[in-house]
Motif scaffolding. Structure first.
Motif, mmCIF file in Angstrom:
data_model
loop_
_atom_site.group_PDB
_atom_site.id
_atom_site.type_symbol
_atom_site.label_atom_id
_atom_site.label_comp_id
_atom_site.label_asym_id
_atom_site.label_seq_id
_atom_site.Cartn_x
_atom_site.Cartn_y
_atom_site.Cartn_z
ATOM 1 N N ILE A 65 12.254 3.118 17.145
ATOM 2 C CA ILE A 65 11.183 2.481 17.906
ATOM 3 C C ILE A 65 11.578 1.060 18.316
ATOM 4 C CG2 ILE A 65 8.810 1.593 17.752
ATOM 5 C CD1 ILE A 65 8.239 4.091 15.936
ATOM 6 N N ILE A 66 12.230 0.364 17.405
ATOM 7 C CA ILE A 66 12.570 -1.031 17.669
ATOM 8 C C ILE A 66 13.852 -1.136 18.505
ATOM 9 C CG2 ILE A 66 14.004 -1.618 15.659
ATOM 10 C CD1 ILE A 66 10.948 -3.606 16.111
ATOM 11 N N GLY A 67 14.505 -0.012 18.704
ATOM 12 C CA GLY A 67 15.678 -0.004 19.578
ATOM 13 C C GLY A 67 17.002 -0.218 18.881
ATOM 14 N N HIS A 68 17.034 -0.040 17.559
ATOM 15 C CA HIS A 68 18.278 -0.265 16.818
ATOM 16 C C HIS A 68 19.139 0.979 16.661
ATOM 17 C CE1 HIS A 68 16.456 -3.910 14.511
ATOM 18 N NE2 HIS A 68 16.774 -4.184 15.755
ATOM 19 N N ALA A 69 18.520 2.144 16.825
ATOM 20 C CA ALA A 69 19.209 3.365 16.416
ATOM 21 C C ALA A 69 20.202 3.869 17.450
ATOM 22 C CB ALA A 69 18.182 4.458 16.108
ATOM 23 N N GLY A 70 20.062 3.410 18.662
ATOM 24 C CA GLY A 70 20.928 3.919 19.722
ATOM 25 C C GLY A 70 20.444 5.271 20.221
ATOM 26 N N ASP B 32 0.834 -1.211 0.000
ATOM 27 C CA ASP B 32 0.000 0.000 0.000
ATOM 28 C C ASP B 32 0.866 1.258 0.000
ATOM 29 O OD1 ASP B 32 0.870 -0.649 2.569
ATOM 30 O OD2 ASP B 32 -0.810 0.338 3.550
ATOM 31 N N GLY B 33 2.070 1.141 -0.505
ATOM 32 C CA GLY B 33 2.940 2.301 -0.637
ATOM 33 C C GLY B 33 4.329 2.008 -0.116
ATOM 34 N N ALA B 34 5.299 2.768 -0.617
ATOM 35 C CA ALA B 34 6.692 2.517 -0.249
ATOM 36 C C ALA B 34 6.930 2.738 1.237
ATOM 37 C CB ALA B 34 7.612 3.416 -1.071
ATOM 38 N N GLN B 35 6.305 3.781 1.806
ATOM 39 C CA GLN B 35 6.566 4.066 3.224
ATOM 40 C C GLN B 35 6.262 2.857 4.096
ATOM 41 O OE1 GLN B 35 4.324 7.251 5.065
ATOM 42 N NE2 GLN B 35 5.484 7.110 6.965
ATOM 43 N N CYS B 36 5.130 2.198 3.809
ATOM 44 C CA CYS B 36 4.721 1.062 4.636
ATOM 45 C C CYS B 36 5.710 -0.092 4.521
ATOM 46 C CB CYS B 36 3.316 0.615 4.242
ATOM 47 S SG CYS B 36 2.160 1.989 4.153
ATOM 48 N N ASP B 37 6.199 -0.347 3.301
ATOM 49 C CA ASP B 37 7.161 -1.436 3.149
ATOM 50 C C ASP B 37 8.515 -1.075 3.754
ATOM 51 O OD1 ASP B 37 5.829 -3.609 2.209
ATOM 52 O OD2 ASP B 37 6.417 -3.385 0.120
ATOM 53 N N ILE B 38 8.918 0.177 3.608
ATOM 54 C CA ILE B 38 10.193 0.582 4.213
ATOM 55 C C ILE B 38 10.093 0.408 5.730
ATOM 56 C CG2 ILE B 38 11.747 2.542 4.621
ATOM 57 C CD1 ILE B 38 11.047 3.509 1.800
ATOM 58 N N SER B 39 8.918 0.701 6.264
ATOM 59 C CA SER B 39 8.728 0.506 7.688
ATOM 60 C C SER B 39 8.741 -0.983 8.029
ATOM 61 C CB SER B 39 7.424 1.164 8.098
ATOM 62 O OG SER B 39 7.103 0.804 9.400
ATOM 63 N N ARG B 40 8.070 -1.798 7.190
ATOM 64 C CA ARG B 40 8.097 -3.246 7.447
ATOM 65 C C ARG B 40 9.524 -3.783 7.365
ATOM 66 N NH1 ARG B 40 2.404 -3.256 5.520
ATOM 67 N NH2 ARG B 40 3.027 -2.759 3.414
ATOM 68 N N LEU B 41 10.364 -3.119 6.571
ATOM 69 C CA LEU B 41 11.771 -3.515 6.471
ATOM 70 C C LEU B 41 12.610 -2.861 7.576
ATOM 71 C CD1 LEU B 41 12.085 -3.142 2.623
ATOM 72 C CD2 LEU B 41 12.561 -5.256 3.859
ATOM 73 N N GLN B 42 11.946 -2.061 8.416
ATOM 74 C CA GLN B 42 12.647 -1.358 9.502
ATOM 75 C C GLN B 42 13.782 -0.491 9.007
ATOM 76 O OE1 GLN B 42 13.747 -4.422 12.225
ATOM 77 N NE2 GLN B 42 11.658 -4.976 12.631
ATOM 78 N N ALA B 43 13.583 0.167 7.860
ATOM 79 C CA ALA B 43 14.669 0.963 7.314
ATOM 80 C C ALA B 43 14.453 2.465 7.458
ATOM 81 C CB ALA B 43 14.894 0.604 5.848
ATOM 82 N N TYR B 44 13.345 2.878 8.052
ATOM 83 C CA TYR B 44 13.202 4.287 8.394
ATOM 84 C C TYR B 44 13.992 4.569 9.648
ATOM 85 C CZ TYR B 44 9.498 6.090 5.452
ATOM 86 O OH TYR B 44 8.777 6.549 4.406
ATOM 87 N N ILE B 45 14.485 5.775 9.768
ATOM 88 C CA ILE B 45 15.148 6.145 11.024
ATOM 89 C C ILE B 45 14.180 5.919 12.180
ATOM 90 C CG2 ILE B 45 15.838 8.125 12.427
ATOM 91 C CD1 ILE B 45 17.690 8.996 10.451
ATOM 92 N N ASP B 46 12.963 6.445 12.066
ATOM 93 C CA ASP B 46 12.043 6.366 13.206
ATOM 94 C C ASP B 46 11.666 4.920 13.542
ATOM 95 O OD1 ASP B 46 12.182 9.032 13.547
ATOM 96 O OD2 ASP B 46 10.083 9.472 13.121
ATOM 97 N N SER B 47 11.505 4.066 12.514
ATOM 98 C CA SER B 47 11.214 2.658 12.802
ATOM 99 C C SER B 47 12.386 2.032 13.545
ATOM 100 C CB SER B 47 10.977 1.852 11.524
ATOM 101 O OG SER B 47 10.217 2.562 10.602
#
Lengths: 423, 423
Positions: free
Chosen positions: B154-159, B136-151
């Motif tokens: 949230i998941i605790g990868h960014a430090g 349903d759009g690139a943003q949603c898949d990028i989020s599912r791939l956890q490749a947004y900064i904010d995602s």
């Protein structure tokens, strides 16, 4: 949404499903140095619906000319009301005009739709439009809330899968059978963080009573738990059972409600749902859950299709509400036909009164054997109750989401078989 | 999608955004015992687009009669081609007939659409329909791939977020300025797990060359990294820069491509995109990433709207492809008009050749000052380059996704202002 480290949801009533694929490992490319999420390996393979499909294909191979009636997966079959499609047609036509074209909408949904959901679905319940988040379906929001078993497994909350008992160790599976009026015995449960509760229930078709839901809300309040309440089938309630958890005093402080136009209006393919997060629901530190859910929606989602939203708004107009009620009535008449056929044979039948699912008991039998017997002898696809969890053993679920002809034909075939065989 | 414990993505070129809300903590309800995800607290508050909106509102308060031209957020403005809407109208009309009604579709998308994307978007690139996942759009898949900064946060990868430098500690921000032809210096980077790369780039408008992308693929292969390649603007490429990472030899072993109909066909509100995961891409243990992505899609998503998918299929028909090319050409003519106006004043201008964004340099100035000066004097909304990350300081981004009239008017206003003031 919730903390990946500290969250251990110990109780979940999970009655929704997602598909899967064969987990075969093949090496035909290049190994990156990115490790696989070890939690993915804990996901269980033999997923129910693909398994049912496999049986159907085998059956069709054996009986290529069989007139198979599918009362398995609960997919809607009735056309959408023209009041709904004509509004969507107008909206789509508008998209090719300068005046009607619309680009990005708000991630939380169009204001008019949020307002209509608050006003029509939650009439007199004081839900604010700002507490309503429009989604592309309940499954997606339940996943964003990490309340599916599989989502919990992927994120590492579910713990190990224990083969012996067929359960994940950090998830408490609540058996809700007829002996407890399809409601869990809350005295036996240690404090859960999240409680997933689906009513009217899929698969049992039972709608929780007001008294039961008050118990659940009180339990959540005492324990500091958050209820994720799935009301996707609430339009099918015909008695005075609550249609929303927010009918229960105190619910605004402990519950999130997830719902959908899928079964309300036949939108399974159109994709539209919503989630209500009340302002009063707070994390242990006093921070509103609403604010974090808004942030999650804005980060992980870009809004439901504007076309689907136009359709949803049409459903909530006075004519739309009448039209979708006719759809619901149609499926409920199907359910009555199935219930009558099965009870006339002396079977114990649950559901079908407040939900389009019929839950049939076959004491002493294994669900998969009953499923196979029915398929072999009547060419009807059902769902074995044990596929929904250990508590469903000895039951099968029959969906009433069929065309009337099929339902009548299926009833005749079942009556004939069960009368003959007393399966 | 990727392991929450072991994944530390140390390099990400993040050029996409998501909205946010005010993070105010209020106590008006009941504190549950569910702790807030501590990672949510690390999210940065002053998000770019709401901040721009705030400025716009203040401006309108000051100048209530101003004819404000919005060249800020890159939202499409041109109506959809009638070939696309008429197919969607037919599909919607069908939904109110017994023959045309469709319920649930496959989570991965309709077969015909997956096939058309493979055949038309990836012509001669040997992408299999089974490697294409409709979203349903690139943003949603990028989020599912956890490749947004904010995602990732949230998941605790960014430090931790380091205020002093305005960056998260586990994310490497690659400055891609004109001095390196808008490509990172790969020699200075420690081994990353995930590389997020957007080309044609938003905001700089630069499309990576074949040579640059070959370097990137080789770098990923040597380091065992996975590239998440965002090609949402590839239709805007006018020279022979690659339109897909899969034009680069070896890319099938290291890259996932995320793309969208939003900018290709004006589907920002209709919501439709796709992701390609090649079979050859494997985790470190040899397990195909494709299989886990399929499982994620099936668990967290229930398919894009069937109506949007019918529209997407129409876009990829021969007439549809011509029609959407006209949309792209229109916006690119807008970009040319803006580039010409700005270069005629002696400004250094990037982008606008392979992307609908113009990236203008104001040496020695702060982006927010330039933004404010332009708004005050011309009533034009732009985006301050520093809002996209520290590397954007001294630039502003101008979107070419406007109506022609507005673009011409904006060009005149900018010419007049900058000629007067040499801002």
């Amino acid at each position: 949404m919730f903390s990946p480290d500290s969250l251990q949801p110990r109780m979940m009533l999970v009655n929704r499903f997602s598909c899967t694929l064969k987990n075969q490992s093949v090496k035909i490319g290049h190994c990156s140095k990115v490790p696989r999420n070890v939690n993915m390996e804990k996901l269980q393979h033999g997923y129910l619906f693909p398994e049912i499909e496999r049986h159907e294909l085998l059956h069709l191979k054996k009986y290529p000319n069989a007139n198979v009636i599918d009362l398995g997966i609960g997919d809607t079959t009735k056309p959408l009301p023209t009041i709904v499609t004509s509004r969507m047609v107008d909206f789509v036509r508008g998209l090719s005009t300068a005046e009607g074209y619309k680009g990005y909408g708000p991630e939380q949904g169009e204001k008019a739709l949020r307002k209509a959901i608050a006003a029509e679905i939650y009439k007199n319940l004081d839900i604010k439009p700002s507490e309503v988040f429009v989604s592309d379906g309940a499954q997606c929001d339940i996943s964003r809330l990490q309340a599916y078993i599989d989502s919990s497994v992927i994120i590492g909350h579910a713990g190990k899968f224990v083969d012996r008992i067929g359960k994940y160790e950090n998830i408490e599976y609540m058996t809700c059978g007829p002996q407890t009026d399809f409601f869990p015995d809350l005295h036996t449960i240690s404090r859960p963080q999240l409680i997933f509760f689906c009513s009217p229930n899929n698969p049992t078709g039972h709608a929780a009573t007001r008294k039961q839901l008050q118990q659940l809300v009180d339990f959540a309040k005492v324990n500091g738990s958050i209820i994720i309440y799935d009301s996707a089938y609430s339009a099918y309630i015909t008695d005075n059972s609550p249609k929303s958890i927010f009918e229960i005093p105190g619910a605004r402080e402990v519950a999130i409600e997830v719902s959908s136009f899928s079964k309300l209006a036949g939108f399974t393919g159109v994709r539209l749902g919503w989630t209500v997060v009340p302002e009063e629901l707070l994390y242990s530190n006093g921070f509103p859950v609403l604010h974090d859910f808004n942030r999650i929606v804005c980060t992980c989602f870009n809004g439901a299709s504007s076309i689907s939203q136009a359709g949803g708004l049409a459903c909530l107009s006075p004519e739309g509400l009448n039209a979708v009620q006719s759809l619901v009535d149609y499926y409920m008449e199907n359910a009555r036909i199935l219930v009558n056929a099965l009870t006339s044979l002396g079977l114990t039948v649950y559901g079908g009164k407040n939900a389009p699912y019929v839950w049939v008991r076959f004491p002493g039998s294994k669900s998969w054997d009953v499923f196979a017997g029915i398929l072999e002898n009547t060419h009807i696809i059902t769902i074995p109750g044990s596929g929904f969890g250990p508590g469903g053993e000895g039951y099968i679920r029959i969906s009433a989401f069929g065309q009337r002809d099929s339902i009548l034909e299926a009833s005749e075939r079942l009556k004939y078989l069960l009368y003959q065989e007393k399966l």
